[in-house]
Design an enzyme around this catalytic site. Structure first.
Site, PDB file in Angstrom:
ATOM      1  N   GLU A 170     -10.649  22.194   8.829  1.00 56.86           N
ATOM      2  CA  GLU A 170     -11.668  23.017   9.493  1.00 56.86           C
ATOM      3  C   GLU A 170     -12.841  23.189   8.534  1.00 56.86           C
ATOM      4  O   GLU A 170     -12.766  23.963   7.582  1.00 56.86           O
ATOM      5  CB  GLU A 170     -11.084  24.377   9.872  1.00 56.86           C
ATOM      6  CG  GLU A 170     -12.095  25.341  10.470  1.00 56.86           C
ATOM      7  CD  GLU A 170     -11.596  26.781  10.538  1.00 56.86           C
ATOM      8  OE1 GLU A 170     -12.421  27.689  10.370  1.00 56.86           O
ATOM      9  OE2 GLU A 170     -10.371  26.971  10.736  1.00 56.86           O
TER      10      GLU A 170
ATOM     11  N   LYS B  24      -7.253  32.815  17.243  1.00 58.38           N
ATOM     12  CA  LYS B  24      -7.250  32.956  15.787  1.00 58.38           C
ATOM     13  C   LYS B  24      -7.126  34.444  15.459  1.00 58.38           C
ATOM     14  O   LYS B  24      -8.033  35.223  15.774  1.00 58.38           O
ATOM     15  CB  LYS B  24      -8.544  32.378  15.208  1.00 58.38           C
ATOM     16  CG  LYS B  24      -8.744  32.638  13.717  1.00 58.38           C
ATOM     17  CD  LYS B  24     -10.122  32.137  13.285  1.00 58.38           C
ATOM     18  CE  LYS B  24     -10.424  32.512  11.848  1.00 58.38           C
ATOM     19  NZ  LYS B  24     -11.761  32.058  11.421  1.00 58.38           N
TER      20      LYS B  24
END
Length: 215
Positions: free
Chosen positions: A43, A134
């Site tokens: 990421e 998340k």
């Protein structure tokens, strides 16, 4: 189908490296280091200068590796999300939920992972088509909160980021998370140019993940 495949690769990766850095070069080198250590989830955050360039280069580099999945993090709005998607990002991560970002991701069949801290935020994210929540920052709660969130909404897929370590990673997975995000303790050596150490720590995370999963 594309979205389903990406989600499966994120789940299989188990541990996603949250890549930050003071330069594009540092971010790219850190990404290569974690992949070398066996970590397949990358990421690249948009706090990295020219993050879209880093994403584009990494996507091209690992185009023939079906396990490596490259996404964009710290995406604050739909404009940035589209920029990341055009650069080749396979998933988008935000520190908070943004409906317009969810819509642009849905349009392109790209998974969107927004940061949420409350049941209300998570419910709104699910209504907007989000597949993975998340939990950010995970350190604000700890693994025990996962069962509390999943009690009213057992369909939640949660990825904690912030506060995940080698010591508590098993607790997070036992609590029912689908994958975890790690950054600070994994990438700290990169700031000093010690990418071999990053590779070593990445290997420790992956070894621990396989132990937890019994693989």
């Amino acid at each position: 189908m594309k979205r389903v495949q990406i989600l499966q690769r994120l789940k299989d990766a188990g541990v996603v490296a949250v890549i930050r850095g003071n330069s594009t070069e540092e971010a790219i080198k850190a990404s290569h280091a974690v992949v070398k250590g066996g970590m397949k989830g990358i990421e690249v955050t948009f706090t990295v200068p020219q993050a879209d360039q880093a994403i584009s280069e990494l996507v091209e580099e690992y185009r023939n590796d079906p396990e490596v999945v490259v996404g964009a993090g710290t995406v604050l709005d739909a404009v940035t999300a589209r920029l990341a998607i055009m650069a080749g990002a396979e998933y988008i991560v935000s520190p908070s939920f943004d409906k317009a970002t969810a819509e642009i991701c849905n349009l392109h069949q790209i998974p969107y992972l927004p940061g949420c801290m409350t049941i209300t935020e998570m419910k709104e994210a699910l209504k907007a088509g989000v597949d993975i929540i998340k939990l950010f920052p995970g350190s604000a709660y700890g693994p025990s909160i996962v069962s509390a969130f999943k009690a009213p909404m057992p369909q939640l897929n949660i990825m904690p980021t912030g506060g995940v370590s080698l010591e508590n990673m098993e607790d997070w997975f036992k609590a029912g998370v689908i994958t975890v995000g790690v950054g600070g303790n994994l990438l700290a050596p990169a700031a000093q140019g010690d990418f071999d150490k990053v590779t070593e720590i990445a290997g420790q995370y992956i070894d621990r993940f396989h132990e937890i999963k019994g693989a």
